[in-house]
Design a protein around this motif. Sequence first.
Motif, short mmCIF file in Angstrom:
data_model
loop_
_atom_site.label_atom_id
_atom_site.label_comp_id
_atom_site.label_asym_id
_atom_site.label_seq_id
_atom_site.Cartn_x
_atom_site.Cartn_y
_atom_site.Cartn_z
N GLY A 79 73.89 73.40 37.55
CA GLY A 79 74.21 73.06 36.17
C GLY A 79 72.99 72.45 35.53
O GLY A 79 72.14 71.90 36.22
N CYS A 80 72.90 72.59 34.21
CA CYS A 80 71.71 72.05 33.55
C CYS A 80 72.10 71.38 32.26
O CYS A 80 71.95 71.95 31.22
CB CYS A 80 70.71 73.18 33.29
SG CYS A 80 69.20 72.59 32.50
N PRO A 81 72.57 70.15 32.31
CA PRO A 81 72.93 69.36 33.49
C PRO A 81 74.35 69.66 33.94
O PRO A 81 75.15 70.12 33.16
CB PRO A 81 72.83 67.92 32.97
CG PRO A 81 73.21 68.02 31.53
CD PRO A 81 72.72 69.36 31.06
N PRO A 82 74.69 69.36 35.21
CA PRO A 82 76.07 69.53 35.68
C PRO A 82 76.99 68.51 35.02
O PRO A 82 76.57 67.38 34.74
CB PRO A 82 75.98 69.30 37.18
CG PRO A 82 74.70 68.60 37.41
CD PRO A 82 73.80 68.90 36.27
N ARG A 83 78.23 68.90 34.82
CA ARG A 83 79.20 67.94 34.26
C ARG A 83 79.60 66.93 35.33
O ARG A 83 79.46 67.20 36.52
CB ARG A 83 80.44 68.69 33.80
CG ARG A 83 80.24 69.58 32.59
CD ARG A 83 81.57 70.15 32.16
NE ARG A 83 82.52 69.10 31.81
CZ ARG A 83 82.56 68.52 30.61
NH1 ARG A 83 81.74 68.90 29.66
NH2 ARG A 83 83.43 67.57 30.36
N PRO A 84 80.12 65.76 34.90
CA PRO A 84 80.58 64.78 35.89
C PRO A 84 81.57 65.37 36.88
O PRO A 84 81.53 65.05 38.07
CB PRO A 84 81.23 63.70 35.03
CG PRO A 84 80.52 63.78 33.74
CD PRO A 84 80.16 65.22 33.53
N GLU A 85 82.46 66.26 36.40
CA GLU A 85 83.42 66.87 37.33
C GLU A 85 82.69 67.62 38.44
O GLU A 85 83.09 67.57 39.60
CB GLU A 85 84.33 67.86 36.59
CG GLU A 85 85.38 67.22 35.69
CD GLU A 85 84.86 67.04 34.28
OE1 GLU A 85 83.62 66.98 34.10
OE2 GLU A 85 85.68 66.96 33.36
N VAL A 140 71.93 63.98 51.46
CA VAL A 140 71.15 64.21 50.25
C VAL A 140 71.90 65.18 49.37
O VAL A 140 72.33 66.25 49.82
CB VAL A 140 69.76 64.78 50.59
CG1 VAL A 140 68.99 65.07 49.31
CG2 VAL A 140 68.99 63.80 51.44
N MET A 141 72.08 64.79 48.10
CA MET A 141 72.69 65.70 47.13
C MET A 141 71.65 66.03 46.08
O MET A 141 70.99 65.14 45.55
CB MET A 141 73.90 65.06 46.45
CG MET A 141 75.11 64.98 47.33
SD MET A 141 76.45 64.11 46.52
CE MET A 141 76.81 65.19 45.15
N CYS A 142 71.52 67.30 45.79
CA CYS A 142 70.55 67.75 44.81
C CYS A 142 71.30 68.07 43.53
O CYS A 142 72.17 68.95 43.52
CB CYS A 142 69.84 68.97 45.37
SG CYS A 142 68.73 69.71 44.23
N ILE A 143 71.03 67.30 42.46
CA ILE A 143 71.80 67.43 41.22
C ILE A 143 70.97 68.20 40.21
O ILE A 143 69.87 67.79 39.88
CB ILE A 143 72.15 66.04 40.65
CG1 ILE A 143 72.80 65.16 41.71
CG2 ILE A 143 73.00 66.17 39.40
CD1 ILE A 143 74.22 65.41 41.94
N GLY A 144 71.51 69.29 39.70
CA GLY A 144 70.88 70.00 38.59
C GLY A 144 70.10 71.22 39.01
O GLY A 144 69.60 71.34 40.13
N ALA A 145 69.95 72.13 38.06
CA ALA A 145 69.30 73.41 38.34
C ALA A 145 67.85 73.21 38.73
O ALA A 145 67.31 73.95 39.57
CB ALA A 145 69.40 74.31 37.11
#
Lengths: 339, 144
Positions: B117-123, B82-87
């Motif tokens: 990140g809010c939102p995180p960059r693709p990198e 599970v990956m949690c993306i974003g603040a």
Amino acid sequence: MTPAEIALLAAWCAALSLFALAGGLLLSGIDRKLAAHMQARIGPPIRQPFIDTVKLLQKDTVVPANAIPWLFNAAPVVALVSSVLVLFYIPVGSTMPVLGAYGDLVLVMYLLTVPALALVAGGFASGSPYATVGAQREMVTMIAYEFPLAIVVIGVAWRLGAAGISHPFALQSIAANPVWSVTGPLGLAGVFILLVVLAAITPAELSRIPFDTQEAETELAGGLLVEYSGRNLAMFSLAQAAKTLVLAAIIVAVFFPWTLSSFLAMPPVVALAADLLFFLLKAVLVLFFAVTLVRVAMARFRINELVSFYWVYLSVIGLAGLLLLMADVIAGPLAGVGI
Amino acid sequence: MKLNALFNRSLWVYHFNSGSCNGCEIEIVATLTPRYDPERFGIRLVGSPRHADVMLVTGPVVHRMKDRLLRVYQQIPDPKIVMCIGACGISGGVFYESYNLDGPVDEVIPVDVYVPGCPPRPEAIIHGVVKALEKLERLQGVEA
Ligand code: SF4
């Protein structure tokens, strides 16, 4: 048959099954690589389908609670076995079909519907609304492309028969007498039209864009396969890969049956390998134009557009090709060409 | 669970939105464009959780999405990441202490990798996948 012959036959069948799986996965890998390059990407390595299969075999296999377990688990096996089985009736390179004495092009046509039917059964057995919609769409697609497919098969075999070739439906005689060589100029146009029709059926048989309404990732979340995971999904993707090879082999056998060894003299072992490589080359070319190019260039058809595409446009085009072949038979003796 | 290294070269990703503002979705889609081309590492976006190896969760898990998140998590066959993306998924982000949250994500399901990140960059998302791969390799080392 003596036991020795049976053993030889079984050995050939085992070798061909391996070839069907490995060759099919290889062709899928080449397809993905070419599509990636056309989209200015680097794309996955050519062995990516092999990696995917190994990965799926390591995963859990889930049988959903409202599925019908025996049907749900049997469908992938049936699909895989029947897709591989078709190759036993089709010439590959310079080797004649192993079971060619027991079946012809009509049997191949019937066998080709079995993997699709297994998918439909598996979809209905999944007990998921997405899979059910996918299964219904798969049936509609199958009904839609069967008619143009029958036109192609009958057109080619009828023209060979009219040219005085015995057993025109047997794949050995189709492969031994390229249909281009028996026709006059009108017939050449007709045969070319039938080739285009068969190429247009290929993406639907393989459920590729633009005819992948039954799997439609964006709206049906994988459609028929939505509930399949792990080993079962791996078997379905292997069946899909074998079917890719089989369809390429059919187009090659019916329209491009030439082999290298008939042009250049070489020792039998070299000839076998050379013809196999030449066959793979032809298969890659056929799939590039029939599948990869089309799927990169087009978006998905809606299911109703798909049906009218096959029943109206492609059937009319196919019948036009058939009429040209008939005209060729009538005009052939008059013009002194052809037969 | 028997994992070998080929597993890492074929991660199929399923994306779950637990109430995000759609900013993270846009960045995830940007990660899948030809410019970044994750397919060269075998990463593919799939439409069904049954096919997935990695679950990308965005958003702070609003009250209504909690049950769905749990169900989708259970539908993914093992082994899974599970990956949690974003603040917002990490702490609640701009929705911190909202009356309507059951999150953040790791209060509902176990999370392996956090991408802030809010939102995180693709990198940053790709870096997160690399971290996930390192974790998988550690697991394989333990089990070998
Ligand atoms: S982290 Fe920021 S961009 Fe992503 S969903 Fe939350 S508020 Fe939107």
